[in-house]
Design a protein around this motif. Structure first.
Motif, PDB file in Angstrom:
ATOM      1  N   HIS A   2       0.816  -1.195   0.000  1.00 37.84           N
ATOM      2  CA  HIS A   2       0.000   0.000   0.000  1.00 37.84           C
ATOM      3  C   HIS A   2       0.860   1.260   0.000  1.00 37.84           C
ATOM      4  O   HIS A   2       1.931   1.297   0.592  1.00 37.84           O
ATOM      5  CB  HIS A   2      -0.902   0.015   1.240  1.00 37.84           C
ATOM      6  CG  HIS A   2      -1.769  -1.189   1.376  1.00 37.84           C
ATOM      7  ND1 HIS A   2      -1.504  -2.212   2.257  1.00 37.84           N
ATOM      8  CD2 HIS A   2      -2.905  -1.533   0.730  1.00 37.84           C
ATOM      9  CE1 HIS A   2      -2.436  -3.138   2.153  1.00 37.84           C
ATOM     10  NE2 HIS A   2      -3.293  -2.752   1.237  1.00 37.84           N
ATOM     11  N   THR A  75      -8.290  -5.180   3.874  1.00 36.35           N
ATOM     12  CA  THR A  75      -7.447  -4.420   2.950  1.00 36.35           C
ATOM     13  C   THR A  75      -7.694  -4.736   1.483  1.00 36.35           C
ATOM     14  O   THR A  75      -7.080  -4.106   0.619  1.00 36.35           O
ATOM     15  CB  THR A  75      -5.959  -4.667   3.264  1.00 36.35           C
ATOM     16  OG1 THR A  75      -5.678  -6.076   3.156  1.00 36.35           O
ATOM     17  CG2 THR A  75      -5.621  -4.196   4.678  1.00 36.35           C
ATOM     18  N   LEU A  79      -5.538   0.627  -1.913  1.00 38.75           N
ATOM     19  CA  LEU A  79      -4.241   0.909  -2.517  1.00 38.75           C
ATOM     20  C   LEU A  79      -3.429   1.899  -1.696  1.00 38.75           C
ATOM     21  O   LEU A  79      -2.220   2.028  -1.904  1.00 38.75           O
ATOM     22  CB  LEU A  79      -4.434   1.467  -3.933  1.00 38.75           C
ATOM     23  CG  LEU A  79      -5.158   0.553  -4.922  1.00 38.75           C
ATOM     24  CD1 LEU A  79      -5.349   1.258  -6.261  1.00 38.75           C
ATOM     25  CD2 LEU A  79      -4.383  -0.748  -5.112  1.00 38.75           C
ATOM     26  N   SER A  80      -4.081   2.610  -0.783  1.00 33.09           N
ATOM     27  CA  SER A  80      -3.386   3.606   0.021  1.00 33.09           C
ATOM     28  C   SER A  80      -4.014   3.669   1.408  1.00 33.09           C
ATOM     29  O   SER A  80      -5.241   3.742   1.532  1.00 33.09           O
ATOM     30  CB  SER A  80      -3.469   4.983  -0.658  1.00 33.09           C
ATOM     31  OG  SER A  80      -2.635   5.917  -0.024  1.00 33.09           O
TER      32      SER A  80
END
Length: 243
Positions: A2, A75, A79-80
């Protein structure tokens, strides 16, 4: 892996509104104020257990890295992952931990109208409401000593100046966002572009601006406040903060 990020800000500068914008993106999760002195605020999940707070403060680096790695989150599709770090949080984060983690991207949100920032903090002290999501009336007006209000605004401005210089000296990727930018067109593309993520169009957070937009309207003693701030060359802070 991430993309990790932190929102870095002073209190009452728009960081929670920015968090709500980021969390409107399906691939971003901003976890919140993980290092609040009295709680772990994990995107609204407020943990006040003394043992967990003590464990966090005994190993702030490990705690931060685990949370930014997604500990306790679903999760898939993210992506972040990020969080909020405020100026009054654990100083080890500023002196040791972030300088040794250059991969963490930093978003510095700053409120140039320090009188608005000061008034917002004083109004919150009266109401106990840290955010506004609709339905609340305007917060009560305040009546601070004008010279004290000016001194506090000077302090906020100086702190923000030093914070900006500290961030600029780090090797971490960084983006500076003004409070007014949060309400302007194009903010979504700036944020997603900085984090290297695809745009999903405008981001709409669940929160709204808190407090009267014309800053002088926040005061029970507008005459003395006006005189003090105009004499200091800061009369522009007295009018509307946003268009």
């Amino acid at each position: 892996m991430h993309r990790r990020f932190l929102i870095i800000a002073q209190a009452r500068s728009g960081s929670t509104y920015l968090q709500s914008l980021l969390n409107a993106h399906p691939s971003i999760r901003c976890r919140g104020e993980l290092f609040d002195l009295g709680q772990i605020d994990d995107d609204g999940d407020k943990i006040r257990d003394p043992a967990r707070l003590a464990a966090r403060d005994a190993d702030p680096a490990g705690f931060l890295h685990r949370k930014l790695a997604g500990e306790g989150l679903e999760t898939e599709g993210l992506l972040s992952i990020g969080a909020k770090l405020l100026f009054h949080h654990n100083p080890r984060l500023f002196s040791e931990i972030l300088p040794s983690a250059p991969d963490i991207s930093l978003i510095h949100v700053s409120r140039s109208n320090k009188l608005a920032q000061f008034a917002s903090a004083r109004q919150v002290e009266k109401t106990g409401r840290w955010v506004a999501s609709g339905g609340d009336g305007p917060p009560p007006r305040i009546a601070p000593a004008p010279k004290w209000a000016l001194a506090e605004c000077n302090r906020l401005a100086n702190e923000d100046l030093f914070l900006g210089h500290w961030i600029a000296a780090l090797p971490n990727p960084s983006l500076r966002v003004a409070y007014a930018d949060l309400f302007a067109p194009g903010i979504a593309d700036r944020l997603t572009g900085f984090l290297g993520l695809p745009s999903v169009g405008p981001l709409a957070g669940a929160l709204r601006k808190q407090g009267q937009n014309r800053i002088l309207d926040r005061f029970e003693n507008p005459g003395p406040v006006r005189a003090t701030f105009e004499a200091a060359g800061l009369g522009a802070w007295l009018g509307p903060e946003l268009p």
